[in-house]
Design a protein around this motif. Structure first.
Motif, PDB file in Angstrom:
ATOM      1  N   ALA A 107       0.825  -1.205   0.000  1.00 35.74           N
ATOM      2  CA  ALA A 107       0.000   0.000   0.000  1.00 35.74           C
ATOM      3  C   ALA A 107       0.860   1.256   0.000  1.00 35.74           C
ATOM      4  CB  ALA A 107      -0.924  -0.008   1.215  1.00 35.74           C
ATOM      5  N   ALA A 108       1.944   1.249   0.774  1.00 37.82           N
ATOM      6  CA  ALA A 108       2.815   2.420   0.812  1.00 37.82           C
ATOM      7  C   ALA A 108       3.378   2.723  -0.569  1.00 37.82           C
ATOM      8  CB  ALA A 108       3.948   2.199   1.812  1.00 37.82           C
ATOM      9  N   GLN A 109       3.758   1.679  -1.307  1.00 36.26           N
ATOM     10  CA  GLN A 109       4.291   1.889  -2.654  1.00 36.26           C
ATOM     11  C   GLN A 109       3.195   2.291  -3.637  1.00 36.26           C
ATOM     12  OE1 GLN A 109       6.889  -1.016  -4.301  1.00 36.26           O
ATOM     13  NE2 GLN A 109       8.331  -0.898  -2.609  1.00 36.26           N
ATOM     14  N   VAL A 110       2.024   1.712  -3.486  1.00 34.01           N
ATOM     15  CA  VAL A 110       0.913   2.063  -4.372  1.00 34.01           C
ATOM     16  C   VAL A 110       0.611   3.558  -4.258  1.00 34.01           C
ATOM     17  CG1 VAL A 110      -1.567   1.800  -4.749  1.00 34.01           C
ATOM     18  CG2 VAL A 110      -0.137  -0.222  -4.417  1.00 34.01           C
ATOM     19  N   TRP A 111       0.534   4.057  -3.031  1.00 30.81           N
ATOM     20  CA  TRP A 111       0.215   5.467  -2.868  1.00 30.81           C
ATOM     21  C   TRP A 111       1.357   6.355  -3.355  1.00 30.81           C
ATOM     22  CZ3 TRP A 111      -4.226   7.572  -2.610  1.00 30.81           C
ATOM     23  CH2 TRP A 111      -4.324   8.937  -2.310  1.00 30.81           C
ATOM     24  N   GLU A 112       2.587   5.911  -3.143  1.00 32.38           N
ATOM     25  CA  GLU A 112       3.737   6.673  -3.633  1.00 32.38           C
ATOM     26  C   GLU A 112       3.710   6.782  -5.158  1.00 32.38           C
ATOM     27  OE1 GLU A 112       8.631   6.315  -3.661  1.00 32.38           O
ATOM     28  OE2 GLU A 112       7.460   5.227  -2.163  1.00 32.38           O
ATOM     29  N   CYS A 113       3.330   5.677  -5.831  1.00 32.17           N
ATOM     30  CA  CYS A 113       3.310   5.662  -7.299  1.00 32.17           C
ATOM     31  C   CYS A 113       2.074   6.350  -7.877  1.00 32.17           C
ATOM     32  CB  CYS A 113       3.358   4.217  -7.807  1.00 32.17           C
ATOM     33  SG  CYS A 113       4.924   3.377  -7.531  1.00 32.17           S
ATOM     34  N   ASP A 114       0.931   6.137  -7.269  1.00 37.38           N
ATOM     35  CA  ASP A 114      -0.334   6.532  -7.905  1.00 37.38           C
ATOM     36  C   ASP A 114      -1.171   7.519  -7.105  1.00 37.38           C
ATOM     37  OD1 ASP A 114       0.255   4.740  -9.992  1.00 37.38           O
ATOM     38  OD2 ASP A 114      -0.623   3.074  -8.865  1.00 37.38           O
ATOM     39  N   GLY A 115      -0.716   7.881  -5.907  1.00 40.73           N
ATOM     40  CA  GLY A 115      -1.527   8.730  -5.045  1.00 40.73           C
ATOM     41  C   GLY A 115      -1.853  10.081  -5.656  1.00 40.73           C
ATOM     42  N   ALA A 116      -0.884  10.695  -6.324  1.00 36.75           N
ATOM     43  CA  ALA A 116      -1.123  12.015  -6.910  1.00 36.75           C
ATOM     44  C   ALA A 116      -2.211  11.948  -7.978  1.00 36.75           C
ATOM     45  CB  ALA A 116       0.175  12.577  -7.499  1.00 36.75           C
ATOM     46  N   TRP A 117      -2.173  10.894  -8.804  1.00 33.31           N
ATOM     47  CA  TRP A 117      -3.186  10.745  -9.846  1.00 33.31           C
ATOM     48  C   TRP A 117      -4.562  10.514  -9.229  1.00 33.31           C
ATOM     49  CZ3 TRP A 117      -6.926   7.413 -11.395  1.00 33.31           C
ATOM     50  CH2 TRP A 117      -7.447   7.590 -12.691  1.00 33.31           C
ATOM     51  N   VAL A 118      -4.613   9.647  -8.230  1.00 30.93           N
ATOM     52  CA  VAL A 118      -5.896   9.344  -7.587  1.00 30.93           C
ATOM     53  C   VAL A 118      -6.492  10.602  -6.959  1.00 30.93           C
ATOM     54  CG1 VAL A 118      -6.981   8.067  -5.696  1.00 30.93           C
ATOM     55  CG2 VAL A 118      -5.317   6.931  -7.170  1.00 30.93           C
ATOM     56  N   ALA A 119      -5.640  11.376  -6.290  1.00 29.90           N
ATOM     57  CA  ALA A 119      -6.127  12.583  -5.630  1.00 29.90           C
ATOM     58  C   ALA A 119      -6.666  13.613  -6.623  1.00 29.90           C
ATOM     59  CB  ALA A 119      -5.008  13.200  -4.801  1.00 29.90           C
TER      60      ALA A 119
END
Length: 334
Positions: free
Chosen positions: A196-208
């Motif tokens: 999860a930590a890596q998922v948010w690091e990779c894709d969090g900006a796009w999701v937000a």
């Protein structure tokens, strides 16, 4: 590329043809799949995810093979649910250039097929040349760890005992039992946190920046991932590394570990959110082992429960990819 030919060149040289593209589960390609062994009149069942599109297409004979990714079981679980052969290679064995990252420490290119020779032929295209890849076969020992079966449904556990024994007999492997130790739920939780930590690091900006673009289940999981970081993520990564070291120590050259590829058969497509979440948590207790250790993992369509297929998973030491594919072909002919 370390002397390897680019994947595009290799595809052309092998005269492979791409006939279509299948979407992933969150994009709703997941149609009601009726596997030939599904009981007549039963509710439609899920083909699994996230590589549900390729799995459905191959199971429905719309394609000979399917290419996808596997981070926490996205090829292995659909292979299990759809009665297919599946292969997750050693982490890093197949180049991922151009692939959208999810959790780079665990992401791999992976593939599935209806028969073992086709699965092996795809490996010939994607894997490093036989002269440069590590070879740890032939195999002589099959390990079964009863304590790893805690998340497995009782009927699948009974089916697994016979399937594991039968595989060992067919291939002339010595079957041994071992106690791996640890708590499967704690291992899965640590893996999920590290992922999860890596998922948010990779894709969090796009999701937000794209609210409402994803389905509710995925949105809930990403919202949870957004809160994982710092010390909590660091502890989880260390726990995953400890499990990886222990698993690699057990898988000496010539040894494989046998597991069910999923804790049960495919759930119904109309299963509720709580049931889907429980199925996912149980599956990760099995899939996190190979994912966290970066190990190659083969799925054989050799079990069934309630008239639905369940895969038999074979995990081996790093670099055993071609040896596992050879095992699949040999086993399919006996």
């Amino acid at each position: 590329m370390g002397g390897r030919r680019p994947p595009r060149r290799r595809r052309r040289d092998h005269r492979h043809r791409a006939d279509g593209r299948a979407d992933l589960q969150p994009r709703r390609y997941e149609r009601p799949l009726r596997h030939p062994s599904q009981p007549p009149g039963s509710r439609p069942h899920s083909p699994g995810g996230s590589s549900s599109g390729p799995a459905s297409a191959v199971a429905l004979h719309e394609a000979d093979a399917g290419l996808g990714t596997d981070t926490a079981g996205s090829i292995r679980v659909p292979s299990s649910y759809c009665g297919l052969y599946g292969m997750r290679p050693t982490h890093g064995a197949v180049p991922v250039a151009g692939m959208l990252p999810l959790a780079p420490d665990f992401d791999t290119v992976a593939w599935l097929a209806r028969d073992a020779p086709t699965l092996a032929r795809i490996g010939d295209v994607l894997l490093p040349g036989a002269d440069t890849a590590r070879q740890t076969g032939p195999f002589h020992t099959a390990l079964v760890a009863p304590d790893l079966l805690a998340p497995v449904e009782p009927d699948v556990r009974a089916e697994f005992a016979g399937a594991a024994a039968g595989l060992a007999v067919r291939l002339g492997l010595r079957r041994e039992e071992c106690d791996f130790g640890g708590d499967p739920r704690e291992r899965a939780e640590a893996f999920s946190l590290a992922q999860a930590a890596q998922v948010w690091e990779c894709d969090g900006a796009w999701v937000a920046s794209h609210p409402g673009a994803l389905g509710p289940d995925v949105e809930r999981r990403l919202a949870w991932a957004s809160g994982v970081g710092g010390e909590r993520a660091a502890r989880a990564r260390e726990s995953v590394r400890e499990t990886a070291r222990a698993l690699r120590a057990v898988l000496t050259p010539g040894t494989v570990l046998l597991l069910p590829a999923a804790p049960g058969p495919a759930p119904a497509r109309d299963a509720g959110a709580d049931e889907r979440s429980a199925v996912r948590r149980a599956a990760v207790q099995l899939t996190c082992l190979a994912s966290g250790a970066g190990l190659p993992c083969l799925v054989l369509p050799r079990m069934a429960a309630g008239g639905l297929p369940v895969g038999l998973c074979v995990i081996a030491a790093p670099g055993s990819d071609r040896a596992l594919l050879d095992l699949a072909v040999a086993e399919s002919r006996r």
